[in-house]
Design a protein around this motif. Structure first.
Motif, short mmCIF file in Angstrom:
data_model
loop_
_atom_site.label_atom_id
_atom_site.label_comp_id
_atom_site.label_asym_id
_atom_site.label_seq_id
_atom_site.Cartn_x
_atom_site.Cartn_y
_atom_site.Cartn_z
N SER A 1 4.25 -7.12 1.94
CA SER A 1 2.96 -7.01 1.26
C SER A 1 1.87 -6.50 2.21
O SER A 1 1.08 -5.61 1.86
CB SER A 1 2.56 -8.37 0.67
OG SER A 1 3.47 -8.76 -0.34
N VAL B 1 2.63 -2.74 3.22
CA VAL B 1 2.25 -1.81 2.16
C VAL B 1 0.73 -1.73 2.05
O VAL B 1 0.16 -0.64 1.88
CB VAL B 1 2.86 -2.26 0.82
CG1 VAL B 1 2.29 -1.45 -0.34
CG2 VAL B 1 4.37 -2.12 0.86
N THR C 1 9.81 1.27 -1.05
CA THR C 1 8.54 0.86 -0.47
C THR C 1 7.66 2.07 -0.17
O THR C 1 6.44 2.03 -0.36
CB THR C 1 8.79 0.05 0.83
OG1 THR C 1 9.61 -1.08 0.53
CG2 THR C 1 7.47 -0.44 1.40
N VAL D 1 5.83 3.15 -3.28
CA VAL D 1 4.69 2.29 -3.58
C VAL D 1 3.50 2.65 -2.70
O VAL D 1 2.35 2.72 -3.16
CB VAL D 1 5.08 0.80 -3.42
CG1 VAL D 1 3.86 -0.09 -3.60
CG2 VAL D 1 6.16 0.43 -4.41
N SER E 1 -5.17 -2.82 -2.28
CA SER E 1 -3.82 -2.26 -2.14
C SER E 1 -2.76 -3.35 -2.26
O SER E 1 -1.71 -3.14 -2.89
CB SER E 1 -3.68 -1.55 -0.80
OG SER E 1 -4.60 -0.47 -0.70
N GLU F 1 0.04 -3.45 -5.10
CA GLU F 1 1.47 -3.53 -4.77
C GLU F 1 2.13 -4.70 -5.48
O GLU F 1 3.25 -4.58 -6.00
CB GLU F 1 1.63 -3.69 -3.25
CG GLU F 1 3.07 -3.71 -2.76
CD GLU F 1 3.73 -5.09 -2.85
OE1 GLU F 1 4.96 -5.15 -3.01
OE2 GLU F 1 2.99 -6.10 -2.74
N GLY G 1 8.66 -1.87 -7.97
CA GLY G 1 8.76 -1.91 -6.53
C GLY G 1 10.19 -1.71 -6.06
O GLY G 1 11.10 -1.41 -6.84
#
Length: 313
Positions: A110, A113, A170, A173, A239, A243, A252
């Motif tokens: 998390s 990303v 990933t 994303v 962000s 995500e 995802g």
């Protein structure tokens, strides 16, 4: 009085100036100390910074705190849906995996990303904003119309569309969030660029032969960086939430563990109807807390770097 105390300083030592690097380092150090004195006056910003450091340290230490083998579906250490206990402080999921381990491990994805998507967004927005503010004319018109087009489109809907079209990973994303969240930064940077280029020293630099690259890199960019820094901290929170939303919707990377993926697994497992509250609260609370820490840091930075807000305090 000793001879060394009576002897006057030589003209050479009196006129000797400090090296340019030492002077630049001294100025930077003074500026950072002044910035920190202003920042720590904001108690909410200090609390946000402490929380942010805690989350970052937790993400960096995740490989030392969690055994990746216990996160697999076949190597789960517990039984499904165990409530919080001494062995599993946050309970277990539908596969018997520790939710505390999942939350700690999910912080890596998390936060990664969030940071990388923000880096893409801020870089793209700053580039568009500086170019539009510097060149004016048809260049600014084209760039601003593109920016307006992205502003009109809902960011989340556009990110969902990109994530659905591209392969589920990933990187997808990160790209989906980065290329949809930059318009706000572009408009803010353009406004700041116009204000900077109206100052007299820009005209002086142009008169001395400074080219477009010199003006934008040496004069405009350093003056818009404080605004970009404050905008960055606010965009990271958005962000991370985006995500988590994409992962919750199943867009995802299915092979990675993130806070949004944990919520998506809980939804598919029927944790809401089954009343397994410990499956939902930890990842949701982690998302809310990390977004809050970044928001507090961003507001504090904005107050320090904006003289008008500093005067109101």
């Amino acid at each position: 009085m000793s001879q060394s105390e009576r002897a006057p300083c030589s003209p050479a030592s009196q006129g000797r100036a400090a090296p340019p690097r030492a002077m630049a380092w001294r100025r930077r150090r003074t500026a950072w100390l002044r910035f920190w004195r202003e920042y720590r006056r904001n108690r909410a910003g200090v609390v946000g910074l402490a929380g942010l450091m805690l989350f970052v340290l937790l993400a960096l230490a995740a490989p030392l705190l969690v055994d990746p083998a216990q996160l697999s579906l076949t190597g789960a250490p517990g039984t499904p849906y165990q409530p919080p206990s001494a062995r599993f402080p946050l309970g277990t999921d539908n596969f018997g995996r520790s939710l505390l381990d999942l939350v700690i491990w999910g912080s890596r994805v998390s936060l990664t990303v969030g940071f990388l998507a923000t880096l893409v967004s801020v870089t793209l927005g700053s580039l568009v904003g500086i170019l539009a503010g510097h060149f004016r004319g048809w260049t600014a018109t084209v760039l601003m119309r593109i920016t307006d087009w992205f502003l009109v489109l809902p960011t989340l809907v556009l990110a969902i569309a990109l994530a659905a079209v591209l392969s589920r990973s990933t990187l997808t994303v990160i790209v989906a969030i980065g290329v949809t969240a930059w318009p706000t930064t572009a408009r803010l940077v353009r406004a700041q660029t116009l204000a900077v280029e109206a100052r007299p020293y820009i005209e002086r630099a142009k008169a001395l032969g400074g080219g477009h690259g010199h003006i934008m890199l040496r004069h405009v960019l350093p003056n818009v960086m404080p605004l970009v820094l404050a905008q960055t901290t606010l965009l990271v929170a958005n962000s991370i939430i985006t995500e988590s939303t994409l992962a919750f919707l199943g867009l995802g990377d299915p092979t990675t563990v993130s806070w949004g993926a944990i919520l998506q697994d809980a939804r598919e497992a029927g944790a809401i109807s089954a009343g397994v509250w410990w499956y939902l609260i930890p990842p949701g609370l982690a998302i809310a807390l990390v977004a809050l820490t970044f928001t507090l840091c961003g507001r504090a930075l904005e107050g320090v770097l904006n003289p008008k807000l500093r005067e109101r305090r």
